[in-house]
Design an enzyme around this catalytic site. Sequence first.
Site, PDB file in Angstrom:
ATOM      1  N   LYS A 117      17.891   4.194  36.803  1.00  0.00           N
ATOM      2  CA  LYS A 117      17.027   3.137  36.268  1.00  0.00           C
ATOM      3  C   LYS A 117      16.543   2.196  37.357  1.00  0.00           C
ATOM      4  O   LYS A 117      15.434   1.694  37.277  1.00  0.00           O
ATOM      5  CB  LYS A 117      17.730   2.352  35.148  1.00  0.00           C
ATOM      6  CG  LYS A 117      17.830   3.154  33.859  1.00  0.00           C
ATOM      7  CD  LYS A 117      17.880   2.292  32.613  1.00  0.00           C
ATOM      8  CE  LYS A 117      17.859   3.175  31.362  1.00  0.00           C
ATOM      9  NZ  LYS A 117      18.112   2.469  30.121  1.00  0.00           N
ATOM     10  N   LYS A 199      16.336  15.385  31.173  1.00  0.00           N
ATOM     11  CA  LYS A 199      16.742  15.034  29.814  1.00  0.00           C
ATOM     12  C   LYS A 199      15.543  14.538  29.001  1.00  0.00           C
ATOM     13  O   LYS A 199      14.685  13.839  29.531  1.00  0.00           O
ATOM     14  CB  LYS A 199      17.789  13.914  29.953  1.00  0.00           C
ATOM     15  CG  LYS A 199      18.183  13.206  28.706  1.00  0.00           C
ATOM     16  CD  LYS A 199      19.215  12.121  29.015  1.00  0.00           C
ATOM     17  CE  LYS A 199      18.644  10.738  28.864  1.00  0.00           C
ATOM     18  NZ  LYS A 199      18.970   9.989  27.691  1.00  0.00           N
ATOM     19  N   LYS A 202      12.758   8.843  25.934  1.00  0.00           N
ATOM     20  CA  LYS A 202      11.600   8.153  25.360  1.00  0.00           C
ATOM     21  C   LYS A 202      10.658   7.608  26.425  1.00  0.00           C
ATOM     22  O   LYS A 202       9.503   7.339  26.154  1.00  0.00           O
ATOM     23  CB  LYS A 202      12.027   7.056  24.398  1.00  0.00           C
ATOM     24  CG  LYS A 202      13.164   6.229  24.856  1.00  0.00           C
ATOM     25  CD  LYS A 202      13.815   5.548  23.662  1.00  0.00           C
ATOM     26  CE  LYS A 202      15.127   4.932  24.073  1.00  0.00           C
ATOM     27  NZ  LYS A 202      16.218   5.202  23.220  1.00  0.00           N
TER      28      LYS A 202
HETATM   29  P1  ATP Z   1      16.369   7.425  26.858  1.00  0.00           P
HETATM   30  O1  ATP Z   1      16.794   8.071  28.115  1.00  0.00           O
HETATM   31  O2  ATP Z   1      15.657   8.299  25.920  1.00  0.00           O
HETATM   32  O3  ATP Z   1      15.711   6.080  27.064  1.00  0.00           O
HETATM   33  P2  ATP Z   1      18.862   6.299  26.273  1.00  0.00           P
HETATM   34  O4  ATP Z   1      19.946   7.057  26.938  1.00  0.00           O
HETATM   35  O5  ATP Z   1      18.476   4.968  26.777  1.00  0.00           O
HETATM   36  O6  ATP Z   1      17.658   7.196  26.089  1.00  0.00           O
HETATM   37  P3  ATP Z   1      19.637   5.629  23.529  1.00  0.00           P
HETATM   38  O7  ATP Z   1      18.535   5.672  22.574  1.00  0.00           O
HETATM   39  O8  ATP Z   1      20.328   4.343  23.687  1.00  0.00           O
HETATM   40  O9  ATP Z   1      19.155   6.286  24.795  1.00  0.00           O
HETATM   41  O10 ATP Z   1      20.690   6.767  23.223  1.00  0.00           O
HETATM   42  C1  ATP Z   1      21.327   6.846  22.027  1.00  0.00           C
HETATM   43  C2  ATP Z   1      22.232   8.032  22.042  1.00  0.00           C
HETATM   44  O11 ATP Z   1      21.471   9.224  22.201  1.00  0.00           O
HETATM   45  C3  ATP Z   1      23.246   7.993  23.182  1.00  0.00           C
HETATM   46  O12 ATP Z   1      24.476   8.418  22.664  1.00  0.00           O
HETATM   47  C4  ATP Z   1      22.707   8.992  24.170  1.00  0.00           C
HETATM   48  O13 ATP Z   1      23.747   9.612  24.871  1.00  0.00           O
HETATM   49  C5  ATP Z   1      22.025   9.995  23.258  1.00  0.00           C
HETATM   50  N1  ATP Z   1      20.926  10.705  23.895  1.00  0.00           N
HETATM   51  C6  ATP Z   1      19.860  10.166  24.534  1.00  0.00           C
HETATM   52  N2  ATP Z   1      19.047  11.128  25.005  1.00  0.00           N
HETATM   53  C7  ATP Z   1      19.623  12.326  24.652  1.00  0.00           C
HETATM   54  C8  ATP Z   1      19.272  13.700  24.846  1.00  0.00           C
HETATM   55  N3  ATP Z   1      18.154  14.036  25.483  1.00  0.00           N
HETATM   56  N4  ATP Z   1      20.077  14.663  24.346  1.00  0.00           N
HETATM   57  C9  ATP Z   1      21.200  14.326  23.674  1.00  0.00           C
HETATM   58  N5  ATP Z   1      21.607  13.062  23.463  1.00  0.00           N
HETATM   59  C10 ATP Z   1      20.833  12.063  23.938  1.00  0.00           C
END
Ligand code: ATP
Length: 335
Positions: A117, A199, A202
């Site tokens: 990040k 991965k 969003k």
């Molecule tokens: P992003 O990278 O999309 O911004 P984040 O990690 O900030 O996502 P959150 O929305 O806070 O995401 O994640 C909520 C849950 O979803 C967490 O438990 C995270 O581990 C899981 N998660 C996020 N992206 C994935 C993915 N691509 N596959 C599986 N689990 C995921």
Amino acid sequence: MAEELKKKVMVSGIQPSGDLHIGNYLGPLRHWPEMIEEFDCYFFLADLHTITVRQEPAVLRRRVLELLAGYIACGLDPEKCTLFIQSHVPAHSLLAWVLDCYTMFGELSRMTQFKDKSARNADNINAGLFTYPVLMAADILLYQPDFVPVGEDQKQHVEICRDIANRFNGVYGDVFKIPEPYIAKVGARIMSLSTPETKMSKSQPEGCVFLMEKPEDIMRKFKRAVTDSDREHCVRYDPSNKPGVANLMQIYAAATGKSYEDIEKEFDGQGYGVFKPAVGEAVVETLRPIREEAERLLKDKAYLQSVYRAGAERARRVAGRTLGKVYKKVGFTEP
Ligand code: ATP
Ligand code: LTN
């Protein structure tokens, strides 16, 4: 109440930093409705975490409600679990400060999410982004949980939470329960449809399928999904050589409950031109009832407000007990 005390406890959060996507859903969220039957669950919207990256205030306010509606639409019955908004429970921030003083600069420097990040937000590498895992540890430890259901990417944060808790317990006795991460086997890491080496996230909307997206847009994204450039064109689970196909198989398996073997048989002799729309259809059908229910709930703001108010009240009670214990242990004078 006695019955409730015996139940194992689970805690997890999702950041309202964007719309829910199928990585969030097919990874952890999909399993939560079964968990609320068996465990005492606390699920929250991690708005305090979200401001580590600059947010538009009106958008953040709207997203929190959308995500709450999304949670309920995914099957989280607010009568059976505690749903709340992190900033409504001040104990999260208060415990985070105490834990900051039991967390080492060196261990925070090793967190991969901080490195990622800060590389992506080079103009805003703020202290909150750095201490984020400490706030996450506080989120967890306040509820004395047995398990923390998350995706693979959060495993490192649950591990540092365990280290912090062990360090604190080492000084003051058994204050915190040491939680385990709980990671689904299928769907632990859904990859981007456009760059299957990264991965699904969003922050990269092209390769990301959102829960509230229109069916035609979902289908278009799946039809365009990157597969592989080999000549074979066969549906076979081989993550190292065919990451795009393996990811689509993972999504299909998570959406339908089929095994990789079943999927290989089902598409035997058929090319990706048949497979990709089939995955799209399965996802559209899985998401349809969720989208419809979330749209309905979003029209009822008073109901959503009653859910998050009741959730915060309950969370404050439980979190307050742990915070009180911690304050006493470190030697703060009773007010
Ligand atoms: P992003 O990278 O999309 O911004 P984040 O990690 O900030 O996502 P959150 O929305 O806070 O995401 O994640 C909520 C849950 O979803 C967490 O438990 C995270 O581990 C899981 N998660 C996020 N992206 C994935 C993915 N691509 N596959 C599986 N689990 C995921
Ligand atoms: N860091 C997580 C969201 C999150 C969380 C938590 C998950 C914040 N606090 C406590 C589990 C338990 C993320 O970015 N996905």
